[in-house]
Design a protein around this motif. Structure first.
Motif, PDB file in Angstrom:
ATOM      1  N   SER A  43      -5.944 -22.794  76.313  1.00 56.66           N
ATOM      2  CA  SER A  43      -7.164 -21.986  76.243  1.00 56.66           C
ATOM      3  C   SER A  43      -7.163 -20.977  77.383  1.00 56.66           C
ATOM      4  O   SER A  43      -7.591 -19.844  77.230  1.00 56.66           O
ATOM      5  N   THR A  44      -6.651 -21.391  78.536  1.00 57.00           N
ATOM      6  CA  THR A  44      -6.517 -20.505  79.688  1.00 57.00           C
ATOM      7  C   THR A  44      -5.208 -20.846  80.385  1.00 57.00           C
ATOM      8  O   THR A  44      -4.930 -22.010  80.653  1.00 57.00           O
ATOM      9  N   GLY A  45      -4.399 -19.840  80.638  1.00 51.66           N
ATOM     10  CA  GLY A  45      -3.118 -20.054  81.294  1.00 51.66           C
ATOM     11  C   GLY A  45      -2.177 -18.904  81.010  1.00 51.66           C
ATOM     12  O   GLY A  45      -2.613 -17.789  80.713  1.00 51.66           O
ATOM     13  N   SER A  46      -0.884 -19.171  81.087  1.00 51.56           N
ATOM     14  CA  SER A  46       0.116 -18.121  80.898  1.00 51.56           C
ATOM     15  C   SER A  46       1.267 -18.603  80.027  1.00 51.56           C
ATOM     16  O   SER A  46       1.649 -19.776  80.080  1.00 51.56           O
ATOM     17  N   TYR A  47       1.797 -17.683  79.268  1.00 53.91           N
ATOM     18  CA  TYR A  47       3.011 -17.903  78.495  1.00 53.91           C
ATOM     19  C   TYR A  47       4.076 -16.962  79.050  1.00 53.91           C
ATOM     20  O   TYR A  47       3.843 -15.760  79.153  1.00 53.91           O
ATOM     21  N   VAL A  48       5.215 -17.528  79.423  1.00 55.82           N
ATOM     22  CA  VAL A  48       6.344 -16.722  79.868  1.00 55.82           C
ATOM     23  C   VAL A  48       7.295 -16.640  78.684  1.00 55.82           C
ATOM     24  O   VAL A  48       7.818 -17.656  78.227  1.00 55.82           O
ATOM     25  N   ILE A  49       7.464 -15.444  78.163  1.00 60.64           N
ATOM     26  CA  ILE A  49       8.297 -15.244  76.970  1.00 60.64           C
ATOM     27  C   ILE A  49       9.617 -14.632  77.425  1.00 60.64           C
ATOM     28  O   ILE A  49       9.649 -13.553  78.011  1.00 60.64           O
ATOM     29  N   ILE A  50      10.684 -15.359  77.161  1.00 59.00           N
ATOM     30  CA  ILE A  50      11.998 -14.982  77.674  1.00 59.00           C
ATOM     31  C   ILE A  50      12.935 -14.685  76.510  1.00 59.00           C
ATOM     32  O   ILE A  50      13.279 -15.589  75.739  1.00 59.00           O
ATOM     33  N   PRO A  51      13.369 -13.426  76.382  1.00 60.20           N
ATOM     34  CA  PRO A  51      14.342 -13.107  75.323  1.00 60.20           C
ATOM     35  C   PRO A  51      15.729 -13.564  75.758  1.00 60.20           C
ATOM     36  O   PRO A  51      16.045 -13.604  76.950  1.00 60.20           O
ATOM     37  N   PHE A 105      11.155 -19.299  74.578  1.00 61.53           N
ATOM     38  CA  PHE A 105      12.439 -18.611  74.489  1.00 61.53           C
ATOM     39  C   PHE A 105      12.548 -18.009  73.096  1.00 61.53           C
ATOM     40  O   PHE A 105      12.340 -18.696  72.097  1.00 61.53           O
ATOM     41  N   THR A 106      12.860 -16.724  73.048  1.00 58.69           N
ATOM     42  CA  THR A 106      12.936 -16.017  71.771  1.00 58.69           C
ATOM     43  C   THR A 106      14.278 -15.290  71.665  1.00 58.69           C
ATOM     44  O   THR A 106      15.000 -15.155  72.645  1.00 58.69           O
ATOM     45  N   ARG A 107      14.607 -14.848  70.459  1.00 52.99           N
ATOM     46  CA  ARG A 107      15.878 -14.181  70.171  1.00 52.99           C
ATOM     47  C   ARG A 107      17.057 -15.047  70.621  1.00 52.99           C
ATOM     48  O   ARG A 107      17.989 -14.577  71.266  1.00 52.99           O
ATOM     49  N   ILE A 108      16.958 -16.308  70.275  1.00 56.39           N
ATOM     50  CA  ILE A 108      17.958 -17.294  70.682  1.00 56.39           C
ATOM     51  C   ILE A 108      19.202 -17.148  69.811  1.00 56.39           C
ATOM     52  O   ILE A 108      19.117 -17.242  68.584  1.00 56.39           O
ATOM     53  N   GLN A 109      20.334 -16.929  70.450  1.00 59.95           N
ATOM     54  CA  GLN A 109      21.582 -16.839  69.702  1.00 59.95           C
ATOM     55  C   GLN A 109      22.155 -18.224  69.439  1.00 59.95           C
ATOM     56  O   GLN A 109      22.726 -18.468  68.394  1.00 59.95           O
ATOM     57  N   VAL A 143      14.852 -29.798  80.716  1.00 55.41           N
ATOM     58  CA  VAL A 143      14.009 -28.600  80.617  1.00 55.41           C
ATOM     59  C   VAL A 143      13.726 -28.278  79.154  1.00 55.41           C
ATOM     60  O   VAL A 143      12.581 -28.076  78.757  1.00 55.41           O
ATOM     61  N   ILE A 144      14.763 -28.230  78.341  1.00 53.90           N
ATOM     62  CA  ILE A 144      14.606 -27.882  76.923  1.00 53.90           C
ATOM     63  C   ILE A 144      13.730 -28.883  76.186  1.00 53.90           C
ATOM     64  O   ILE A 144      12.952 -28.516  75.305  1.00 53.90           O
ATOM     65  N   SER A 145      13.793 -30.149  76.541  1.00 50.99           N
ATOM     66  CA  SER A 145      13.008 -31.159  75.837  1.00 50.99           C
ATOM     67  C   SER A 145      11.574 -31.285  76.371  1.00 50.99           C
ATOM     68  O   SER A 145      10.783 -32.050  75.830  1.00 50.99           O
ATOM     69  N   SER A 146      11.226 -30.507  77.388  1.00 50.94           N
ATOM     70  CA  SER A 146       9.865 -30.530  77.932  1.00 50.94           C
ATOM     71  C   SER A 146       8.869 -29.992  76.901  1.00 50.94           C
ATOM     72  O   SER A 146       9.180 -29.069  76.139  1.00 50.94           O
ATOM     73  N   SER A 147       7.675 -30.543  76.901  1.00 52.73           N
ATOM     74  CA  SER A 147       6.630 -30.062  75.985  1.00 52.73           C
ATOM     75  C   SER A 147       6.135 -28.675  76.386  1.00 52.73           C
ATOM     76  O   SER A 147       5.446 -28.010  75.614  1.00 52.73           O
ATOM     77  N   LYS A 148       6.514 -28.213  77.558  1.00 50.25           N
ATOM     78  CA  LYS A 148       6.113 -26.883  78.034  1.00 50.25           C
ATOM     79  C   LYS A 148       7.070 -25.785  77.568  1.00 50.25           C
ATOM     80  O   LYS A 148       6.803 -24.617  77.759  1.00 50.25           O
ATOM     81  N   VAL A 149       8.189 -26.184  76.981  1.00 44.71           N
ATOM     82  CA  VAL A 149       9.186 -25.225  76.511  1.00 44.71           C
ATOM     83  C   VAL A 149       9.117 -25.141  74.993  1.00 44.71           C
ATOM     84  O   VAL A 149       9.174 -26.158  74.294  1.00 44.71           O
ATOM     85  N   LEU A 150       8.979 -23.926  74.498  1.00 46.34           N
ATOM     86  CA  LEU A 150       8.890 -23.670  73.055  1.00 46.34           C
ATOM     87  C   LEU A 150      10.035 -22.749  72.653  1.00 46.34           C
ATOM     88  O   LEU A 150      10.345 -21.792  73.368  1.00 46.34           O
ATOM     89  N   LEU A 151      10.647 -23.035  71.525  1.00 45.55           N
ATOM     90  CA  LEU A 151      11.755 -22.216  71.031  1.00 45.55           C
ATOM     91  C   LEU A 151      11.304 -21.423  69.808  1.00 45.55           C
ATOM     92  O   LEU A 151      10.907 -22.001  68.801  1.00 45.55           O
ATOM     93  N   ASP A 152      11.391 -20.119  69.918  1.00 43.37           N
ATOM     94  CA  ASP A 152      11.035 -19.222  68.812  1.00 43.37           C
ATOM     95  C   ASP A 152      12.297 -18.948  67.997  1.00 43.37           C
ATOM     96  O   ASP A 152      12.895 -17.884  68.088  1.00 43.37           O
ATOM     97  N   THR A 153      12.710 -19.923  67.216  1.00 49.00           N
ATOM     98  CA  THR A 153      13.942 -19.792  66.439  1.00 49.00           C
ATOM     99  C   THR A 153      13.804 -18.830  65.255  1.00 49.00           C
ATOM    100  O   THR A 153      14.798 -18.339  64.742  1.00 49.00           O
ATOM    101  N   ALA A 154      12.576 -18.557  64.852  1.00 52.37           N
ATOM    102  CA  ALA A 154      12.339 -17.621  63.746  1.00 52.37           C
ATOM    103  C   ALA A 154      12.086 -16.191  64.245  1.00 52.37           C
ATOM    104  O   ALA A 154      11.807 -15.296  63.449  1.00 52.37           O
TER     105      ALA A 154
END
Length: 148
Positions: free
Chosen positions: A40-48, A77-81, A94-105
């Motif tokens: 609801s309040t916070g930050s998203y770090v979007i990393i290509p 993490f987006t634009r994942i090769q 790190v990858i299995s943390s609930s704070k890490v989201l993968l934008d595979t689409a």
């Protein structure tokens, strides 16, 4: 005549307000789709995964070093090769943390197309995007995150 003119003014006011409110609708929709427990309040770090190599490396190091320091930051993490290479680079914990989201689409769309190669920091308040900053050679967007 007066009533019709007043209705047109009201109509234009509504159109203007809705246009301003929809400025980041696509980005907000993508974040909601990726994060089942949206902040609801916070930050998203979007990393290509592609773009400014130094900026992306800085962002990846930030994630590795700060993953446990704040519950109000999520990392997308987006634009994942290759998810496998990303797992090797960041580590399984790190990858299995609930704070890490993968934008595979590849749903994340940058509002500023000229800055698609940089990590993007999206600040959210009351489920609305309030601010967008970038981690680039000219901007230190990540440095302010932990100082909140």
């Amino acid at each position: 005549m007066y009533n019709v003119r007043l209705n047109y003014k009201l109509f234009f006011l509504i159109v203007l307000l809705s246009a301003c409110a929809d400025e980041h609708t696509g980005l907000n929709r993508a974040i909601v789709a990726l994060d089942k427990h949206q902040l609801s309040t916070g930050s998203y770090v979007i990393i290509p995964n592609q773009g400014c190599e130094g900026c992306i490396s800085t962002a990846e190091a930030f994630v590795k070093n700060n993953i446990g320091k704040s519950d109000s930051i999520r990392y997308i993490f987006t634009r994942i090769q290759s998810a496998k290479l990303l797992r090797i680079k960041l580590g399984s914990n790190v990858i299995s943390s609930s704070k890490v989201l993968l934008d595979t689409a590849n749903m994340i769309e940058y509002p500023d197309k000229g800055k698609e190669i940089y990590p993007m920091i999206v600040t959210v308040k009351d489920h609305q995007i309030r601010r967008i900053a970038y981690q680039s050679p000219d901007d230190e967007g990540l440095s302010a995150l932990l100082g909140k």
